[in-house]
Write a protein that holds these residues in place. Structure first.
Motif, mmCIF file in Angstrom:
data_model
loop_
_atom_site.group_PDB
_atom_site.id
_atom_site.type_symbol
_atom_site.label_atom_id
_atom_site.label_comp_id
_atom_site.label_asym_id
_atom_site.label_seq_id
_atom_site.Cartn_x
_atom_site.Cartn_y
_atom_site.Cartn_z
ATOM 1 N N CYS A 21 0.810 -1.360 0.125
ATOM 2 C CA CYS A 21 -0.031 -0.031 0.234
ATOM 3 C C CYS A 21 0.702 1.322 -0.066
ATOM 4 N N GLY A 22 1.956 1.108 -0.817
ATOM 5 C CA GLY A 22 2.762 2.603 -0.885
ATOM 6 C C GLY A 22 3.637 2.750 0.453
ATOM 7 N N LYS A 23 3.713 2.050 1.418
ATOM 8 C CA LYS A 23 4.480 2.092 2.565
ATOM 9 C C LYS A 23 5.363 0.791 2.585
ATOM 10 N N PRO A 24 6.526 0.887 3.355
ATOM 11 C CA PRO A 24 7.486 -0.148 3.430
ATOM 12 C C PRO A 24 6.766 -1.271 4.135
ATOM 13 N N LEU A 25 6.831 -2.801 3.633
ATOM 14 C CA LEU A 25 6.061 -3.648 4.333
ATOM 15 C C LEU A 25 6.310 -3.951 5.622
ATOM 16 N N VAL A 26 5.536 -3.972 6.725
ATOM 17 C CA VAL A 26 5.729 -4.309 8.041
ATOM 18 C C VAL A 26 5.351 -5.615 8.402
ATOM 19 N N TYR A 27 5.909 -6.694 8.292
ATOM 20 C CA TYR A 27 5.398 -7.946 8.250
ATOM 21 C C TYR A 27 5.025 -8.462 9.713
ATOM 22 N N LEU A 28 3.983 -8.530 10.145
ATOM 23 C CA LEU A 28 3.712 -9.118 11.505
ATOM 24 C C LEU A 28 2.780 -10.193 11.575
ATOM 25 N N ASP A 29 2.961 -11.228 10.570
ATOM 26 C CA ASP A 29 2.047 -12.483 10.405
ATOM 27 C C ASP A 29 2.803 -13.507 10.443
ATOM 28 N N SER A 30 3.812 -13.717 11.240
ATOM 29 C CA SER A 30 4.831 -14.599 10.740
ATOM 30 C C SER A 30 4.348 -16.255 11.585
ATOM 31 N N ALA A 31 3.412 -15.868 12.499
ATOM 32 C CA ALA A 31 2.586 -17.123 13.320
ATOM 33 C C ALA A 31 1.818 -17.664 12.215
ATOM 34 N N ALA A 32 1.408 -17.063 11.156
ATOM 35 C CA ALA A 32 0.687 -17.688 10.135
ATOM 36 C C ALA A 32 1.400 -18.271 9.137
ATOM 37 N N SER A 33 2.303 -17.652 8.765
ATOM 38 C CA SER A 33 3.368 -18.108 7.775
ATOM 39 C C SER A 33 4.674 -17.286 7.607
ATOM 40 N N SER A 34 5.908 -17.986 7.867
ATOM 41 C CA SER A 34 7.062 -16.859 7.941
ATOM 42 C C SER A 34 7.588 -16.619 6.483
ATOM 43 N N PHE A 223 5.665 -30.117 13.805
ATOM 44 C CA PHE A 223 5.699 -28.520 13.389
ATOM 45 C C PHE A 223 5.830 -28.651 11.844
ATOM 46 N N SER A 224 5.433 -27.496 11.304
ATOM 47 C CA SER A 224 5.361 -27.040 9.879
ATOM 48 C C SER A 224 6.577 -26.289 9.363
ATOM 49 N N GLY A 225 6.854 -26.709 8.081
ATOM 50 C CA GLY A 225 8.066 -26.064 7.410
ATOM 51 C C GLY A 225 7.951 -24.398 7.356
ATOM 52 N N HIS A 226 6.703 -24.181 6.831
ATOM 53 C CA HIS A 226 6.211 -22.639 6.304
ATOM 54 C C HIS A 226 6.298 -21.729 7.523
ATOM 55 N N LYS A 227 6.352 -22.230 8.790
ATOM 56 C CA LYS A 227 6.333 -21.128 9.755
ATOM 57 C C LYS A 227 7.730 -20.860 10.484
ATOM 58 N N CYS A 229 10.723 -20.552 8.263
ATOM 59 C CA CYS A 229 11.534 -19.895 7.088
ATOM 60 C C CYS A 229 11.664 -20.991 6.062
ATOM 61 N N GLY A 230 10.805 -22.175 5.810
ATOM 62 C CA GLY A 230 10.712 -23.057 5.023
ATOM 63 C C GLY A 230 9.611 -22.982 3.754
ATOM 64 N N PRO A 231 9.606 -23.955 3.180
ATOM 65 C CA PRO A 231 8.202 -23.686 2.157
ATOM 66 C C PRO A 231 6.996 -24.336 2.782
ATOM 67 N N THR A 232 5.829 -24.157 2.421
ATOM 68 C CA THR A 232 4.660 -24.604 2.475
ATOM 69 C C THR A 232 4.759 -26.445 1.942
ATOM 70 N N GLY A 233 3.772 -27.089 2.554
ATOM 71 C CA GLY A 233 3.607 -28.449 1.975
ATOM 72 C C GLY A 233 4.430 -29.546 2.390
ATOM 73 N N ILE A 234 5.405 -28.857 3.641
ATOM 74 C CA ILE A 234 6.289 -30.101 4.201
ATOM 75 C C ILE A 234 5.946 -29.729 5.668
ATOM 76 N N GLY A 235 6.154 -30.854 6.408
ATOM 77 C CA GLY A 235 5.975 -30.653 7.776
ATOM 78 C C GLY A 235 6.706 -31.998 8.329
ATOM 79 N N VAL A 236 6.758 -31.894 9.715
ATOM 80 C CA VAL A 236 7.662 -32.914 10.344
ATOM 81 C C VAL A 236 6.773 -33.652 11.516
ATOM 82 N N LEU A 237 6.950 -34.807 11.719
ATOM 83 C CA LEU A 237 6.292 -35.669 12.790
ATOM 84 C C LEU A 237 7.782 -36.583 13.221
ATOM 85 N N TYR A 238 8.096 -36.199 14.709
ATOM 86 C CA TYR A 238 8.996 -36.802 15.520
ATOM 87 C C TYR A 238 8.333 -37.936 16.037
ATOM 88 N N THR A 239 8.845 -39.302 15.788
ATOM 89 C CA THR A 239 8.471 -40.172 16.503
ATOM 90 C C THR A 239 9.342 -40.950 17.462
#
Ligand code: PMP
Length: 409
Positions: A21-34, A223-227, A229-239
């Motif tokens: 919106c014509g302003k420097p991006l202030v990204y404060l939604d990393s809990a949704a996706s980093s 956990f999820s990769g996309h939160k 600094c990784g891509p979407t569509g990848i997650g991890v399950l430690y067993t």
């Protein structure tokens, strides 16, 4: 200790150089996706442009190189969370998929009518709904650890809920809606005393603090990769080592088998047993690069820095009359949820967008938390390693402007 160089870190994230919106991006939604650092973008580009091939069953060199990169990523993830072996790391599509895997592979096979599952009042829907589905199917009972006025778990109530019928305790390490950090290590220890299996949702913890699954002594950690600094569509399950043997297969198909005949199929060993079909190869390799990146900055350093950001944000938002912080736990990480007077959070979020400030407004897939605080939604600013004190100032200025424009008071 390493020097935390925020100027360099910001340079590492191409998207942060954008305007909104014509302003420097202030990204404060990393809990949704980093956001994604250039090293991860470059790694994905390199994989896709010169290494792409299917894994695990190839006789050609592209295929074996892709397999090496894919399995190398598994090893990086295992080391990152201090798993005992990379065989304990199952790649999934994300945190949601990881919980569902446990529900199907472990839950449906091991829980019976009258067994109890404990979840906390702070869970994301992805750590509630699969357990409700399981309860409905096998006749198990869901018990909930209540939260108090600050948004902390009532641990005395938790201890009262634990008992001989408790089979599983599923808890988030960090609340995505209000940022509470739960004492999961102690909670796991108590659950183990009654013989319950433990699952930790680390979707909001792994990006923000060092995690050691062996110190936690949990059975599952996801956990999820996309939160992180990784891509979407990848997650991890430690067993963990005590549960793998008790798990049936999840999806059926290629790769999860050793031998198939029409009479009988012999399943593969973990982790392949739980990874039917072509896995998210690019996603895993990108996640491996994200792990390298986070480690190069240092998880302790990130935790320390983000703690300072959150403290500053809490201090500054308290200066604004009519702002109510939702969730005032003594131990919080990376998330600031709030209400501005009687203004609907969606309006707060939309107006902030006009100032280039990207936050989230909604129930954050945690409707029980909203019910507890008697709000339909909150405005949520969430932080990551690339945010700055200036970002917090932009948020505060934005909220003041929103108030000026919309407040009925
Ligand atoms: N758990 C928590 C705590 C989360 O914050 C999220 C994502 N908001 C999830 C689980 C689900 O993750 P995903 O949507 O990537 O499957």
């Amino acid at each position: 200790t390493k020097a935390f160089d925020i100027h360099q870190i910001r340079q590492d994230f191409p998207i942060l150089q954008q305007q909104a919106c014509g302003k420097p991006l202030v990204y404060l939604d990393s809990a949704a996706s980093s956001q994604t650092p250039r090293v991860v973008i470059d790694r994905l580009h390199r994989y896709q442009s010169s290494e792409h091939s299917n894994v695990h069953r190839s006789v050609h060199s592209l295929g074996s190189n892709a397999t090496l990169a894919f399995e190398g990523a598994r090893k990086k993830v295992a080391e990152f969370i201090n798993a005992g072996s990379e065989k304990e790391i199952v790649f999934t599509r994300g945190a949601t998929d990881s919980v569902n895997l446990v529900m199907h592979s472990f839950g449906r096979r091991n829980l019976r009518s009258g067994d109890e599952i404990i979840v906390t009042g702070l869970e994301h829907h992805s750590n509630i709904v699969p357990w409700q589905m399981l309860c409905e199917e096998v006749g198990a009972v869901l018990r909930v650890v209540p939260i108090d006025a600050r948004g902390e778990l009532d641990l005395a109530a938790y201890h009262r809920l634990l008992g001989p019928r408790t089979r599983l305790v599923a808890m988030t390490q960090v609340s995505n809606s209000i940022g509470t950090v739960n004492p999961v290590q102690d909670m796991v220890a108590s659950a183990r005393k009654v013989g319950a299996v433990t699952l930790i949702d680390g979707a909001q913890a792994v990006p923000h603090m060092p995690v050691d699954v062996r110190a936690l002594e949990c059975d599952y950690y996801l956990f999820s990769g996309h939160k992180m600094c990784g891509p979407t569509g990848i997650g991890v399950l430690y067993t963990g080592p005590n549960v793998q043997e008790r798990m049936g297969p999840y999806l059926g198909g290629g790769d999860m088998i050793l031998r198939v005949t029409f009479e009988k199929t012999v399943y593969n060993v973990p982790p392949q047993k739980f990874e039917a079909g072509t896995p998210p190869i690019a996603g895993a390799i990108g996640l491996g690069a994200a792990v390298d990146y986070l480690q190069s900055v240092g998880m302790r350093e990130i935790q320390q820095y983000e703690g300072e950001l959150l403290d500053y944000a809490l201090e500054r938002i308290a200066e604004i009359d009519g702002v109510r912080v939702i969730g005032t736990a003594r131990h919080k990480a990376s998330v600031l949820s709030f209400m501005v007077d009687d203004i609907h959070p969606h309006d707060v979020g939309s107006l902030l967008n006009g100032y280039g400030v990207a936050i989230r407004a909604g129930h954050h897939c945690a409707q029980p938390v909203m019910d507890h605080f008697d709000v339909p939604a909150t405005a949520r600013a969430s932080f990551a390693l690339y945010n700055t004190l200036d970002d917090v100032d932009a948020l505060i200025d934005g909220v003041r402007n929103v108030k000026r424009i919309l407040s009925s008071q």
